[in-house]
Design a protein around this motif. Structure first.
Motif, mmCIF file in Angstrom:
data_model
loop_
_atom_site.group_PDB
_atom_site.id
_atom_site.type_symbol
_atom_site.label_atom_id
_atom_site.label_comp_id
_atom_site.label_asym_id
_atom_site.label_seq_id
_atom_site.Cartn_x
_atom_site.Cartn_y
_atom_site.Cartn_z
ATOM 1 N N HIS A 7 0.874 -1.172 0.000
ATOM 2 C CA HIS A 7 0.000 0.000 0.000
ATOM 3 C C HIS A 7 0.910 1.219 0.000
ATOM 4 O O HIS A 7 1.877 1.283 0.758
ATOM 5 C CB HIS A 7 -0.891 0.029 1.242
ATOM 6 C CG HIS A 7 -1.705 1.275 1.321
ATOM 7 N ND1 HIS A 7 -1.258 2.419 1.935
ATOM 8 C CD2 HIS A 7 -2.928 1.561 0.830
ATOM 9 C CE1 HIS A 7 -2.179 3.361 1.827
ATOM 10 N NE2 HIS A 7 -3.198 2.862 1.158
ATOM 11 N N ILE A 42 -2.456 0.566 -4.318
ATOM 12 C CA ILE A 42 -1.963 -0.759 -3.956
ATOM 13 C C ILE A 42 -1.211 -1.234 -5.183
ATOM 14 O O ILE A 42 -1.727 -1.170 -6.300
ATOM 15 C CB ILE A 42 -3.091 -1.731 -3.594
ATOM 16 C CG1 ILE A 42 -3.859 -1.222 -2.369
ATOM 17 C CG2 ILE A 42 -2.517 -3.135 -3.308
ATOM 18 C CD1 ILE A 42 -5.093 -2.035 -2.033
ATOM 19 N N VAL A 71 1.048 -5.458 2.411
ATOM 20 C CA VAL A 71 -0.316 -5.852 2.776
ATOM 21 C C VAL A 71 -0.613 -7.258 2.262
ATOM 22 O O VAL A 71 0.000 -7.729 1.305
ATOM 23 C CB VAL A 71 -1.375 -4.865 2.227
ATOM 24 C CG1 VAL A 71 -1.196 -3.490 2.834
ATOM 25 C CG2 VAL A 71 -1.338 -4.778 0.721
ATOM 26 N N ASP A 72 -1.540 -7.899 2.905
ATOM 27 C CA ASP A 72 -2.049 -9.191 2.468
ATOM 28 C C ASP A 72 -3.463 -8.951 1.947
ATOM 29 O O ASP A 72 -4.381 -8.696 2.731
ATOM 30 C CB ASP A 72 -2.060 -10.176 3.633
ATOM 31 C CG ASP A 72 -2.564 -11.555 3.249
ATOM 32 O OD1 ASP A 72 -3.118 -11.719 2.133
ATOM 33 O OD2 ASP A 72 -2.419 -12.480 4.069
ATOM 34 N N ARG A 76 -8.693 -8.656 4.564
ATOM 35 C CA ARG A 76 -9.223 -7.329 4.285
ATOM 36 C C ARG A 76 -10.687 -7.242 4.679
ATOM 37 O O ARG A 76 -11.375 -8.243 4.837
ATOM 38 C CB ARG A 76 -9.068 -7.032 2.809
ATOM 39 C CG ARG A 76 -9.926 -8.018 2.016
ATOM 40 C CD ARG A 76 -9.751 -7.884 0.569
ATOM 41 N NE ARG A 76 -10.786 -8.647 -0.092
ATOM 42 C CZ ARG A 76 -10.556 -9.387 -1.140
ATOM 43 N NH1 ARG A 76 -9.357 -9.484 -1.627
ATOM 44 N NH2 ARG A 76 -11.545 -10.020 -1.720
#
Length: 118
Positions: A7, A42, A71-72, A76
């Motif tokens: 991100h 992203i 980030v994964d 989310r």
């Protein structure tokens, strides 16, 4: 090197939003990316966090501020437009990007590699 999702959030210090000027920069560091808010991206990239940071530092001014976080995308939650969730759900794998039908063309272009990267 395995791809990762980062991100990127940028605060434009002089109040001048130059997101359109950053498109070539994001193409140079990411095989795919999405700008889901005026100052938030992203990126899906084979480069390290340090390499991405150095590339952004080279094009931003000293008045600008940014943060990059790994980030994964599978972990989310939130509320956003369907095209954002579609982008997050789209399968990606090394060396190939399957363009989705709902994304602006700028998100479907495979960017050139950084110099020295094969």
């Amino acid at each position: 090197m395995a791809h990762k999702y980062f991100h990127v959030g940028i605060h434009f210090g002089l109040g001048v939003n130059v997101t359109n000027l950053l498109e070539p920069t994001f193409r140079s560091i990411a095989d795919d990316w999405i700008r889901y808010a005026p100052n938030c991206w992203i990126v899906w990239t084979p480069y390290s966090l340090t390499q991405c940071s150095a590339t952004l530092r080279a094009v931003l001014t000293l008045n600008d501020q940014f943060v990059i976080l790994e980030v994964d995308p599978l972990k989310r939650d939130g509320m956003h437009y369907e095209w954002v969730w579609s982008w997050l759900n789209e399968p990606r794998y090394e060396g190939f990007r399957v363009p989705g039908p709902n994304f602006p063309e700028s998100h479907m272009v495979l960017p050139p590699r950084l110099p020295g990267k094969t």
